[in-house]
Design a protein around this motif. Structure first.
Motif, mmCIF file in Angstrom:
data_model
loop_
_atom_site.group_PDB
_atom_site.id
_atom_site.type_symbol
_atom_site.label_atom_id
_atom_site.label_comp_id
_atom_site.label_asym_id
_atom_site.label_seq_id
_atom_site.Cartn_x
_atom_site.Cartn_y
_atom_site.Cartn_z
ATOM 1 N N GLY A 22 0.760 -1.073 -0.025
ATOM 2 C CA GLY A 22 0.033 -0.038 0.079
ATOM 3 C C GLY A 22 0.584 1.329 -0.140
ATOM 4 O O GLY A 22 0.415 2.415 -0.087
ATOM 5 N N LEU A 45 0.293 4.671 -2.395
ATOM 6 C CA LEU A 45 -0.970 4.585 -3.336
ATOM 7 C C LEU A 45 -1.754 5.572 -3.090
ATOM 8 O O LEU A 45 -2.355 6.413 -3.988
ATOM 9 C CB LEU A 45 -1.806 3.216 -2.653
ATOM 10 C CG LEU A 45 -1.182 2.070 -3.784
ATOM 11 C CD1 LEU A 45 -2.365 0.933 -3.178
ATOM 12 C CD2 LEU A 45 -1.696 2.183 -5.067
ATOM 13 N N ASP A 46 -1.835 6.223 -1.742
ATOM 14 C CA ASP A 46 -2.519 7.429 -1.606
ATOM 15 C C ASP A 46 -1.969 8.599 -2.298
ATOM 16 O O ASP A 46 -2.987 9.377 -2.904
ATOM 17 C CB ASP A 46 -2.823 7.770 -0.051
ATOM 18 C CG ASP A 46 -3.738 6.908 0.769
ATOM 19 O OD1 ASP A 46 -4.573 6.209 0.087
ATOM 20 O OD2 ASP A 46 -3.720 6.795 1.998
ATOM 21 N N GLY A 47 -0.780 8.772 -2.308
ATOM 22 C CA GLY A 47 -0.110 9.839 -3.157
ATOM 23 C C GLY A 47 -0.423 9.812 -4.606
ATOM 24 O O GLY A 47 -0.552 10.622 -5.187
ATOM 25 N N LEU A 55 -2.873 8.414 -6.173
ATOM 26 C CA LEU A 55 -4.291 8.417 -6.280
ATOM 27 C C LEU A 55 -4.688 9.890 -6.168
ATOM 28 O O LEU A 55 -5.915 10.229 -6.528
ATOM 29 C CB LEU A 55 -5.097 7.322 -5.909
ATOM 30 C CG LEU A 55 -4.581 6.029 -6.285
ATOM 31 C CD1 LEU A 55 -5.645 4.936 -5.980
ATOM 32 C CD2 LEU A 55 -4.578 5.804 -7.846
ATOM 33 N N LYS A 56 -3.838 10.515 -5.333
ATOM 34 C CA LYS A 56 -4.557 12.137 -5.024
ATOM 35 C C LYS A 56 -4.504 12.862 -6.096
ATOM 36 O O LYS A 56 -3.936 13.163 -6.994
ATOM 37 C CB LYS A 56 -3.438 12.756 -3.915
ATOM 38 C CG LYS A 56 -3.736 13.924 -3.381
ATOM 39 C CD LYS A 56 -2.837 14.423 -2.441
ATOM 40 C CE LYS A 56 -3.372 15.053 -1.092
ATOM 41 N NZ LYS A 56 -4.737 14.228 -0.483
ATOM 42 N N ASN A 70 -6.070 -3.009 -1.643
ATOM 43 C CA ASN A 70 -5.345 -1.856 -1.258
ATOM 44 C C ASN A 70 -5.659 -0.701 -2.160
ATOM 45 O O ASN A 70 -5.823 0.305 -1.943
ATOM 46 C CB ASN A 70 -3.634 -1.982 -1.396
ATOM 47 C CG ASN A 70 -3.319 -2.805 -0.070
ATOM 48 O OD1 ASN A 70 -3.978 -2.731 0.962
ATOM 49 N ND2 ASN A 70 -2.092 -3.431 -0.336
ATOM 50 N N ALA A 80 -7.531 2.838 -1.202
ATOM 51 C CA ALA A 80 -7.029 4.167 -1.484
ATOM 52 C C ALA A 80 -7.691 5.114 -2.553
ATOM 53 O O ALA A 80 -7.923 6.251 -2.305
ATOM 54 C CB ALA A 80 -5.729 4.050 -2.192
ATOM 55 N N GLN A 114 -11.179 4.836 -3.090
ATOM 56 C CA GLN A 114 -12.362 5.458 -2.231
ATOM 57 C C GLN A 114 -11.773 6.651 -1.123
ATOM 58 O O GLN A 114 -12.493 7.772 -1.254
ATOM 59 C CB GLN A 114 -12.777 4.361 -1.113
ATOM 60 C CG GLN A 114 -13.994 4.776 -0.499
ATOM 61 C CD GLN A 114 -14.709 3.747 0.124
ATOM 62 O OE1 GLN A 114 -14.073 2.675 0.758
ATOM 63 N NE2 GLN A 114 -16.058 3.653 0.223
ATOM 64 N N ARG A 115 -10.639 6.472 -0.480
ATOM 65 C CA ARG A 115 -10.163 7.563 0.150
ATOM 66 C C ARG A 115 -10.017 8.910 -0.652
ATOM 67 O O ARG A 115 -10.132 9.888 -0.208
ATOM 68 C CB ARG A 115 -8.751 7.297 1.022
ATOM 69 C CG ARG A 115 -9.093 6.438 2.191
ATOM 70 C CD ARG A 115 -7.883 6.211 3.123
ATOM 71 N NE ARG A 115 -6.652 5.469 2.211
ATOM 72 C CZ ARG A 115 -6.446 4.315 2.039
ATOM 73 N NH1 ARG A 115 -7.291 3.498 2.783
ATOM 74 N NH2 ARG A 115 -5.212 4.307 1.455
ATOM 75 N N GLU A 116 -9.346 8.890 -1.728
ATOM 76 C CA GLU A 116 -9.193 9.926 -2.613
ATOM 77 C C GLU A 116 -10.258 10.519 -3.496
ATOM 78 O O GLU A 116 -9.966 11.396 -4.283
ATOM 79 C CB GLU A 116 -7.655 9.614 -3.616
ATOM 80 C CG GLU A 116 -6.524 9.286 -2.324
ATOM 81 C CD GLU A 116 -5.821 10.320 -1.327
ATOM 82 O OE1 GLU A 116 -6.240 11.443 -2.112
ATOM 83 O OE2 GLU A 116 -5.517 10.265 -0.289
#
Length: 246
Positions: free
Chosen positions: A41, A44-46, A48-49, A77, A81, A83-85
């Motif tokens: 993971g 991933l957040d970065g 998909l931001k 994962n 990510a 969904q969060r972004e």
């Protein structure tokens, strides 16, 4: 439109990135080489931001019993990510007929990947493609020796990776299908026929012997790996593709 391409440095991913960017959108490739790990993971957040779309072209490093765990973890994962972004569209590449070959663990793993995406929180698209022309060298190597290549008479309808990449890019730039788009090649051939064409193009004098127990595709029954009636068909034949590589 911003599109994050996981596995964006591989055979398909690198071409997808080029096609999307040439169309005037922004596609960014992500892989282990720039710090994105779909298994842990990490990154991933970065990645998909700010992304409108995520295309997941990562693949299990093996075709064996470890492949289901790869797709389970990587998809969980990615979707978490996404969904969060607030990503609005998730795309994966799968295989024509994948749900009709239960004896192959890798195919079962790809079915699992599809089902995770379908049940997930993000609108989605699945592109199912027939076998790649580029995959033929590997198929030949599995069951060959210095004199012969053993191949089953499994019917296939292969196409060039460039045509697969175009199909994936077009889907990524469109609205979510919430379903499947099938893509296939222009002609149906059996694996042993493909083998003979490939060897002849290279001046390889080995003999292709039909052996319906040979290799991974021996587990395939009937013509399930050929394009269904609703498939989009590419124009480049195997012989044309081989000639273009000379």
């Amino acid at each position: 439109m911003n599109i994050a391409v996981l596995g964006g440095t591989g055979l398909i991913g690198s071409q997808v990135v080029k096609i999307i960017n040439a169309a005037g959108y922004e596609a960014v490739p992500y892989s282990l080489s720039n710090g994105v790990n779909v298994i842990t993971g990490e990154g991933l957040d970065g990645a998909l931001k700010g992304a409108d779309v995520v295309v997941n072209l990562t693949n299990s490093p093996t075709f064996d019993d470890a492949s289901p765990a790869f797709f389970q973890t990587s998809m969980d994962n990615m979707l978490a990510a996404a969904q969060r972004e607030g990503v609005g569209h998730a795309v994966i590449l799968s295989i024509v007929g994948v749900d009709q070959v239960p004896d192959l663990v890798y195919y079962r793993a790809k079915v699992l990947q599809e089902k995770i995406l379908e049940a997930g929180p993000v609108p989605y698209s699945i592109v199912r493609a027939t076998q790649f022309f580029e995959f033929m060298d590997s198929v030949l190597s599995w069951t060959s020796d210095e004199n012969t290549v053993r191949l089953p008479k499994t019917p296939v309808q292969p196409l060039a990776s460039a045509d697969i990449s175009k199909a994936v890019a077009e889907v990524a730039m469109g609205k979510p299908l919430n379903g499947i788009r099938n893509v296939g090649g222009p002609e149906k051939l059996t694996l042993d026929e493909l083998g003979r064409i490939a060897l002849a193009a290279k001046g390889d004098k080995r003999t292709v012997v039909v052996d319906d127990t040979a290799g991974m595709f021996a587990a395939v029954k009937g013509d399930v790996l050929t394009a269904p009636a609703d498939a989009m068909l590419a124009g480049t034949t195997f012989r044309e593709w081989l000639a273009s590589r000379r």
